[in-house]
Motif scaffolding. Structure first.
Motif, short mmCIF file in Angstrom:
data_model
loop_
_atom_site.label_atom_id
_atom_site.label_comp_id
_atom_site.label_asym_id
_atom_site.label_seq_id
_atom_site.Cartn_x
_atom_site.Cartn_y
_atom_site.Cartn_z
N THR A 50 0.83 -1.21 0.00
CA THR A 50 0.00 0.00 0.00
C THR A 50 0.86 1.26 0.00
O THR A 50 0.60 2.21 -0.73
N THR A 53 2.47 1.88 -3.38
CA THR A 53 1.50 2.44 -4.32
C THR A 53 1.31 3.93 -4.08
O THR A 53 1.27 4.73 -5.03
N ASP A 54 1.22 4.33 -2.81
CA ASP A 54 1.06 5.75 -2.48
C ASP A 54 2.29 6.56 -2.90
O ASP A 54 2.17 7.69 -3.38
N LYS A 57 2.27 7.20 -6.57
CA LYS A 57 1.27 8.19 -6.96
C LYS A 57 1.62 9.60 -6.52
O LYS A 57 0.89 10.55 -6.83
N VAL A 59 1.81 10.72 -3.36
CA VAL A 59 1.17 11.14 -2.12
C VAL A 59 2.20 11.55 -1.08
O VAL A 59 2.05 12.58 -0.40
#
Length: 224
Positions: A50, A53-54, A57, A59
């Motif tokens: 997780t 993935t962040d 992106k 984040v």
């Protein structure tokens, strides 16, 4: 978080129950705390995927630019994952109760056992968090995490008493931190006196946070 613990509990209980203990009702008392540990620790690997993935992106690039305590995004993410671990624990315990598990330690013993498990799972999450900062894809993190977890979980006392194992495997089980965790959780849930396993498990948890928490923050501050 919900389906996986149910599948694992039913699969291992009905697969091994008759062969090892003679019946599911006899086996569930032994395996319930162990399968609870297995289900939660398997889920911890998703912490790393997780986070990766962040990061991909963008984040966490935004988090780094905010005037906040630098570790807060990582700590907050791990504390949020603790909620997922709690849900998985409740689901697994409910399934075990439905198929005949009656813990001698009662409600208090089960709660204490789950708390010990959550402490260890939180500390283990730092390992996958660090991996997410050095590996480039969620698939790579999942592969490494599975490779690490398999011998820890299956080479332990989750499913059977280590006394039936060959000597070389007993040696591994005796130093496996998951074995101490399972023994401690089992003692609390069965209303038995917990021994040195509690101190060993908490020591491992503190060590994992100290080592991998520090490595994670070092890499998080300098992502190059």
């Amino acid at each position: 978080m919900t389906v996986f613990p149910v599948v694992m509990t039913l699969l291992f209980t009905y697969l091994f129950g008759g062969a090892i203990a003679g019946s599911v009702s006899e086996y569930i008392a032994y395996i319930a705390p162990g399968v609870l540990v297995q289900s939660v620790l398997f889920i911890t690997m998703y912490t790393g995927t997780t986070l990766r993935t962040d990061i991909d992106k963008g984040v966490f690039d935004r988090f780094r630019s905010l005037p906040i305590w630098r570790p807060s995004p990582l700590v907050g993410m791990l504390l949020g994952d603790a909620v997922r671990f709690m849900v998985a624990s409740i689901v697994t315990a409910a399934v075990c109760l439905a198929i005949g598990w009656r813990p001698a330690g009662g409600f208090v013993g089960v709660v204490l056992g789950v708390l010990l498990l959550l402490v260890f799972a939180f500390s283990l999450g730092w390992v996958w968090t660090f991996l997410s900062l050095i590996l480039r894809t969620p698939g790579a993190i999942m592969g490494v995490a599975s490779f690490v977890l398999m011998p820890l979980l299956f080479g332990s006392n989750i499913f059977v008493n280590p006394d039936t194992m060959p000597g070389w495997l007993q040696a591994w089980v005796s130093v496996n931190p998951v074995s101490d965790l399972v023994t401690g959780v089992r003692a609390l849930m069965n209303g038995e006196t917990i021994g040195s396993e509690l101190a060993i498990t908490l020591g491992w948890a503190a060590g994992l946070v100290a080592v991998f928490g520090s490595l994670t923050m070092w890499k998080y501050r300098d992502p190059r």
